[in-house]
Motif scaffolding. Structure first.
Motif: not given
Length: 300
Positions: A40-45, A48-53, A281-287, A292-300
């Motif tokens: 899951v960590r590997r797929n989270l990376d 994360k690489m799409r974050v800019e500034d 890695s279908q399920t790991s990518i999904l997890a 990541f969506q939870v992390a983004v949504a919880s900060g709004l």
């Protein structure tokens, strides 16, 4: 344990990922969930690489939204003891308590679903007030105990969580359950007042209707824990789990559920991802996407 501190409720608390590479309680079904945290960590990376500034483009909403580097930190792995279930559960409970008491939202990544109990218990120990649990799972996990599995297993995590002092079953909901289970579990559900939203009901009524039920049932609790056993999804979306159950939720439905709950949740668990039974890695990518969506949504 008793509450160690009153953690303030905030919609902008950071999240911390705690890996639990343990599947020693997977006494039925397929073992292999011990490998999930690293996958899951590997797929989270990748996300994360799409974050800019300090921002990321959320295509679903057609918005550029903030996402700082410390929004989702990595707390490492719990020091699991592969041959000792109870020691492992105690370690996870302690680590989650420490994360939550620090004002951070724990995101526990198992591991088999025995980890549900210490994840909920850790938040329970760190916070005052009632703790509601929303449990997404194909299975009930309400087994009280049996000779093959004992009292603490992948089949009893929710039952043990409901026994915590400030967890009232009448404020808890299970979502996505389906197919068949023990009659004794039905008797327990009716006796304690646990709310069930089976997968068939979600498919018939839609996600918004189910969210309305969740809000009504859990609304009186001061805290909310969201537990996700990834087998809540149909095997077409998540083949890499401990045991597959047909007729589950779609990945879109689960994403919508979790985003809707993200700003309120005080803790999360994502269990039963199994790289050993996964397909490319279908399920790991999904997890990873769910987290990541939870992390983004919880900060709004």
């Amino acid at each position: 344990m008793t509450a160690t501190s009153l953690v303030p409720v905030s919609t902008h608390r950071p999240l911390a990922l705690l890996g639990v590479p343990f599947d020693g309680a997977a006494t039925i079904g397929w073992p292999g969930a011990r490998y999930a945290p690293d996958e899951v960590r590997r797929n989270l990376d990748w996300m994360k690489m799409r974050v800019e500034d300090g921002h990321i483009y959320w295509i679903d909403r057609d918005e550029v939204v903030p996402f700082s580097a410390d929004r989702l930190r990595d707390a490492g792995d719990a020091a699991v003891v592969p041959h000792d279930l109870m020691a492992t559960l105690a370690e996870v409970r302690s680590r989650v308590t420490g994360i939550a008491a620090d004002g951070t939202v724990p995101v526990v990544v198992g591991g088999d679903d025995s980890i549900l109990f210490p994840a909920v218990a850790g938040v329970h120990d760190a916070c005052e007030g009632a703790v509601a649990v929303v449990h997404f799972d194909a299975h009930l996990d309400l087994t009280d105990g049996n000779p093959r599995q004992g009292r603490y297993s992948q089949s009893s995590g929710m039952r043990r969580a409901l026994e915590l002092e400030r967890v009232d079953p009448r404020q808890c909901v299970q979502v996505g359950t389906r197919n068949f289970n023990f009659p004794s579990s039905k008797e327990f559900i009716d006796r304690v007042g646990l709310t069930e939203i089976p997968a068939a009901r979600v498919l018939a009524d839609g996600v918004p209707a189910a969210i309305a039920v969740i809000e009504r049932v859990t609304g009186g609790a001061e805290r909310l824990f969201v537990a996700v056993d990834v087998d809540v999804l149909d095997p077409a979306y998540a083949p890499g789990v401990g045991w597959q159950e047909p007729g589950g939720l779609t990945s879109r439905q689960l994403l919508d559920f979790l985003v809707a709950l993200a700003r309120r949740a005080d803790g999360w668990s994502f269990n039963e991802v199994n790289p050993m039974t996964d397909s490319r890695s279908q399920t790991s990518i999904l997890a990873a996407n769910l987290i990541f969506q939870v992390a983004v949504a919880s900060g709004l």
